[in-house]
Scaffold this motif. Structure first.
Motif, mmCIF file in Angstrom:
data_model
loop_
_atom_site.group_PDB
_atom_site.id
_atom_site.type_symbol
_atom_site.label_atom_id
_atom_site.label_comp_id
_atom_site.label_asym_id
_atom_site.label_seq_id
_atom_site.Cartn_x
_atom_site.Cartn_y
_atom_site.Cartn_z
ATOM 1 N N ASN A 121 21.638 88.093 53.804
ATOM 2 C CA ASN A 121 22.313 89.417 53.835
ATOM 3 C C ASN A 121 23.451 89.209 52.945
ATOM 4 O O ASN A 121 24.020 90.540 52.217
ATOM 5 N N GLU A 122 24.604 88.240 53.073
ATOM 6 C CA GLU A 122 25.412 88.197 51.919
ATOM 7 C C GLU A 122 25.154 88.220 50.517
ATOM 8 O O GLU A 122 25.790 88.598 49.471
ATOM 9 N N TYR A 123 24.028 87.181 50.338
ATOM 10 C CA TYR A 123 23.649 87.202 49.014
ATOM 11 C C TYR A 123 23.011 88.606 48.395
ATOM 12 O O TYR A 123 23.448 88.855 47.156
ATOM 13 N N TYR A 124 22.419 89.316 49.043
ATOM 14 C CA TYR A 124 21.891 90.693 48.805
ATOM 15 C C TYR A 124 23.189 91.412 48.200
ATOM 16 O O TYR A 124 23.058 91.938 47.007
ATOM 17 N N ILE A 125 24.364 91.638 49.035
ATOM 18 C CA ILE A 125 25.424 92.429 48.411
ATOM 19 C C ILE A 125 26.040 91.873 47.294
ATOM 20 O O ILE A 125 26.857 92.593 46.646
ATOM 21 N N CYS A 126 26.085 90.489 47.104
ATOM 22 C CA CYS A 126 26.696 89.784 46.168
ATOM 23 C C CYS A 126 26.163 90.403 44.956
ATOM 24 O O CYS A 126 26.717 90.559 43.826
ATOM 25 N N VAL A 127 24.630 90.283 44.869
ATOM 26 C CA VAL A 127 24.037 90.904 43.821
ATOM 27 C C VAL A 127 24.197 92.361 43.490
ATOM 28 O O VAL A 127 24.536 92.891 42.352
ATOM 29 N N TYR A 128 24.316 93.034 44.567
ATOM 30 C CA TYR A 128 24.310 94.815 44.602
ATOM 31 C C TYR A 128 25.753 95.257 44.084
ATOM 32 O O TYR A 128 26.001 95.717 43.114
ATOM 33 N N ASP A 129 26.935 94.293 44.537
ATOM 34 C CA ASP A 129 28.579 94.611 43.991
ATOM 35 C C ASP A 129 28.364 94.653 42.677
ATOM 36 O O ASP A 129 28.936 95.145 41.822
ATOM 37 N N ASN A 130 27.699 93.480 42.135
ATOM 38 C CA ASN A 130 27.732 93.128 40.703
ATOM 39 C C ASN A 130 26.893 94.252 39.694
ATOM 40 O O ASN A 130 27.041 94.486 38.690
ATOM 41 N N TYR A 131 25.756 94.580 40.539
ATOM 42 C CA TYR A 131 24.901 95.450 40.062
ATOM 43 C C TYR A 131 25.636 96.846 39.645
ATOM 44 O O TYR A 131 25.374 97.830 38.753
ATOM 45 N N LEU A 132 26.732 97.111 40.571
ATOM 46 C CA LEU A 132 27.543 98.351 40.478
ATOM 47 C C LEU A 132 28.831 97.968 39.686
ATOM 48 O O LEU A 132 29.724 98.763 39.592
ATOM 49 N N ASN A 133 29.038 96.615 38.954
ATOM 50 C CA ASN A 133 30.109 96.279 38.140
ATOM 51 C C ASN A 133 31.523 96.380 39.017
ATOM 52 O O ASN A 133 32.373 96.580 38.428
ATOM 53 N N LEU A 134 31.288 96.146 40.683
ATOM 54 C CA LEU A 134 32.561 96.288 41.003
ATOM 55 C C LEU A 134 33.499 94.863 40.819
ATOM 56 O O LEU A 134 34.591 95.012 41.274
ATOM 57 N N TRP A 135 32.839 93.945 40.027
ATOM 58 C CA TRP A 135 33.728 92.707 40.031
ATOM 59 C C TRP A 135 33.998 92.599 38.496
ATOM 60 O O TRP A 135 34.368 91.527 37.715
ATOM 61 N N LYS A 136 33.340 93.296 37.619
ATOM 62 C CA LYS A 136 33.317 93.164 36.136
ATOM 63 C C LYS A 136 34.920 93.425 35.610
ATOM 64 O O LYS A 136 35.156 92.543 34.887
ATOM 65 N N VAL A 137 35.634 94.378 36.143
ATOM 66 C CA VAL A 137 37.193 94.414 36.246
ATOM 67 C C VAL A 137 37.580 93.735 37.472
ATOM 68 O O VAL A 137 37.139 94.442 38.416
ATOM 69 N N LYS A 138 38.319 92.904 37.491
ATOM 70 C CA LYS A 138 38.555 92.157 38.808
ATOM 71 C C LYS A 138 39.561 93.134 39.468
ATOM 72 O O LYS A 138 40.510 93.690 39.158
ATOM 73 N N PRO A 139 39.084 93.179 40.913
ATOM 74 C CA PRO A 139 40.071 93.839 41.952
ATOM 75 C C PRO A 139 41.496 93.150 42.274
ATOM 76 O O PRO A 139 41.555 91.895 42.044
ATOM 77 N N LYS A 140 42.551 93.940 42.417
ATOM 78 C CA LYS A 140 43.933 93.248 42.563
ATOM 79 C C LYS A 140 44.133 93.249 43.813
ATOM 80 O O LYS A 140 45.214 92.360 44.324
ATOM 81 N N ILE A 141 43.647 93.785 44.853
ATOM 82 C CA ILE A 141 43.862 93.985 46.223
ATOM 83 C C ILE A 141 42.700 93.458 47.117
ATOM 84 O O ILE A 141 41.704 94.280 46.871
ATOM 85 N N TYR A 142 42.781 92.669 48.215
ATOM 86 C CA TYR A 142 41.972 92.521 49.054
ATOM 87 C C TYR A 142 42.297 92.410 50.348
ATOM 88 O O TYR A 142 43.334 91.855 50.611
#
Length: 412
Positions: A224-245
Motif C-alpha cells: 500500500n505504501e509502496y504504491y503511493i511512493c511510486v505515484y507521488d513521484n509519478y506526479l513529481n510531488l518530490w521533484k522539488v522538495k516540499p518545505k513543510i510536513y
C-alpha cells in the motif's frame, strides 16, 4: 543515530497512526450516516451537516460532501472545522480522480466495481484537522460508530491549486497518498485481485533493492505504501522538495535528493526517475491511472497571474502542475493560463484573460451564446469580447483551436 534515520523513524511512526486498525476484540455499535444528503444546494457540493446526522458525528464534524458510486450509493466524506471549502473540494476531486475510468488500461478501464465496493463496504473519508484531532475520544467514538472503516486525511497536508502554498510548493501534499489508501483498502484489494498480486510483486522486488516499507511490524501494509511512493513521484510531488510536513518545517537532510518519502523510497524523486529506476512500479501505475490529472481545478478568486501547466524553471509549482489537463479561473482578476501538450480545456472568469494552448487540440469555454460575443482575429491570436459586462470580459487566445459557447462550438 544519524538524523536521516531519526526522520525516517518519525515518518514511519506517524504513518502507522493513519493505518491504525480497530481492536478486533471490540464489537462496536454501528451508526450509519444518512444516505440521502442533498449536496446540490451549494454549487461546490460542500454542505453543513444536516439535522438528521447522528450526534456521534456532529460532535466532531461540521460539514459534509460525497461521491456517488455507479450503484447509486454514496461514499461519504465528513469534514472538520479546520478545512476550507476549497480544500474539501480538492480532497473530493482526488477521490474522483482515482475512481475515473482510464479507457484502454488493463485494470482501470472500468472502475465501477472499485467505487461500488467502497460504497458497499461503508468506507468513509474523515477530513480531519490534524494528527491530534484523530486522538480525541470524540473522534475515536466516530470511528467506532463506523466499524473502523475510515481513512483520515488532514487539513495541514493538502494544498489547493493556485493557492500561495501551492504556487510556492510549501506543503507536502499527502492527499494523493491518504485517499489512495482508501481506494486501495476498500476497493482495489476487494475486487481487483490480479492487480493486487502485481502490486505485491512490485513491492517485494523494490524491497529487495532497498525500499523500506512501513509500519515495520505490518508487512502486509508495505505494498500500500509502496504504491503511493511510486505515484507521488509519478506526479513529481518530490521533484522539488516540499518545505513543510504536517505543519512543521523540513530541513534538506530530511528530504534527500534523488529520493522521496524521507528516504524510504530510494530510487527516484520524479516521474522520469521512476521510469528509469523502477520499471515494475512505473508499469503498475499506468495499468490503472492515466498520465495526467483528470479533475479540473478552480483557481482561487484571489489568483492574479498567468497559471502555467507546462514546466517552467522560473515557476517552482510547474513541476507538478504540468500534469494538469484542464483549468478554470474564478473571480474577476485579469488572469491567464499557459497550456501544455495535452488537449486542454480552459474556462475564464469575468476579467480580461489570456489563454495560450501551446500544443494539442485546445478549447476555451465561454458562458453565453455565440451571438453575444465579438470575435476578432489578428496575426497569431484571436480576441473574444463578451458584450455583456461582468461576465467573460475580453480574452486573448493563442494556439487555441476551438471556442465553446453555450449553444455551439466553433473552430478558430
Amino acid at each position: 543515530m544519524k538524523k536521516s534515520i531519526v526522520i525516517l523513524f518519525i515518518y514511519v511512526v506517524m504513518m502507522s497512526v493513519s493505518c491504525k486498525k480497530q481492536d478486533s476484540s471490540v464489537v462496536p455499535k454501528l451508526t450509519p450516516i444518512p444516505t440521502g444528503i442533498d449536496v446540490s444546494v451549494n454549487s461546490n457540493g460542500i454542505v453543513e451537516l444536516p439535522s438528521n446526522m447522528p450526534d456521534v458525528f456532529k460532535k466532531v464534524f461540521t460539514k459534509y460532501t460525497k461521491v456517488m458510486a455507479p450503484n447509486g450509493k454514496p461514499i461519504h466524506i465528513l469534514i472538520q472545522n479546520g478545512w476550507s471549502d476549497a480544500q474539501a473540494v480538492k480532497g473530493r476531486k482526488v477521490l474522483e480522480h482515482y475512481l475515473t475510468n482510464f479507457p484502454g488500461s488493463e485494470y482501470g478501464n472500468d472502475k465501477s466495481a472499485v467505487a461500488n465496493s467502497i460504497a458497499n463496504l461503508g468506507g468513509v473519508l474523515f477530513f480531519a484537522n490534524d494528527w491530534n484531532s484523530m486522538e480525541t475520544p470524540q473522534m475515536q467514538a466516530a470511528m467506532n460508530a463506523l466499524g473502523g472503516k475510515v481513512q483520515n486525511q488532514h487539513a495541514n497536508e493538502i494544498t489547493v491549486e493556485g493557492s500561495e502554498d501551492y504556487l510556492n510548493h510549501k506543503t507536502r501534499d499527502a492527499s494523493w497518498e491518504e485517499i489512495f489508501h482508501f481506494v486501495h483498502d476498500y476497493g482495489i484489494k476487494k475486487v481487483l485481485p490480479e492487480y493486487q498480486k502485481e502490486i505485491v510483486a512490485a513491492e517485494k522486488a523494490a524491497a529487495a533493492r532497498g525500499f523500506k516499507g512501513w509500519p515495520k511490524n505490518e508487512p502486509s501494509n508495505f505494498p500500500n505504501e509502496y504504491y503511493i511512493c511510486v505515484y507521488d513521484n509519478y506526479l513529481n510531488l518530490w521533484k522539488v522538495k516540499p518545505k513543510i510536513y504536517e505543519g512543521k518545517s523540513l530541513t534538506p537532510e530530511e528530504v534527500p535528493a534523488g529520493k522521496s518519502h524521507f528516504g524510504a523510497y530510494p530510487f527516484a524523486d520524479s516521474r522520469e526517475g521512476v521510469r528509469s529506476n523502477d520499471a515494475l512500479g512505473y508499469a503498475m501505475v499506468e495499468k490503472f491511472l492515466p498520465p495526467y490529472i483528470t479533475f479540473t481545478p478552480e483557481l482561487p478568486s484571489s489568483f492574479n497571474d498567468v497559471f502555467w501547466i507546462r514546466e517552467n524553471a522560473d515557476k517552482v509549482y510547474t513541476s507538478k502542475s504540468m500534469f494538469l489537463k484542464n483549468v478554470t479561473l474564478t473571480g474577476n482578476n485579469n488572469s491567464g493560463i499557459m497550456g501544455n501538450e495535452l488537449d486542454n480545456i480552459f474556462k475564464g472568469n469575468s476579467g480580461n484573460n489570456t489563454f495560450d494552448g501551446y500544443t494539442g487540440d485546445d478549447i476555451v469555454v465561454f458562458i453565453g451564446p455565440r451571438s453575444e460575443y465579438v470575435i476578432t482575429k489578428s496575426q497569431g491570436s484571436t480576441t473574444v469580447q463578451d458584450t455583456h459586462s461582468g461576465r467573460d470580459g475580453v480574452d486573448v487566445l493563442t494556439n487555441i483551436e476551438k471556442v465553446k459557447f453555450s449553444d455551439t462550438t466553433i473552430s478558430l
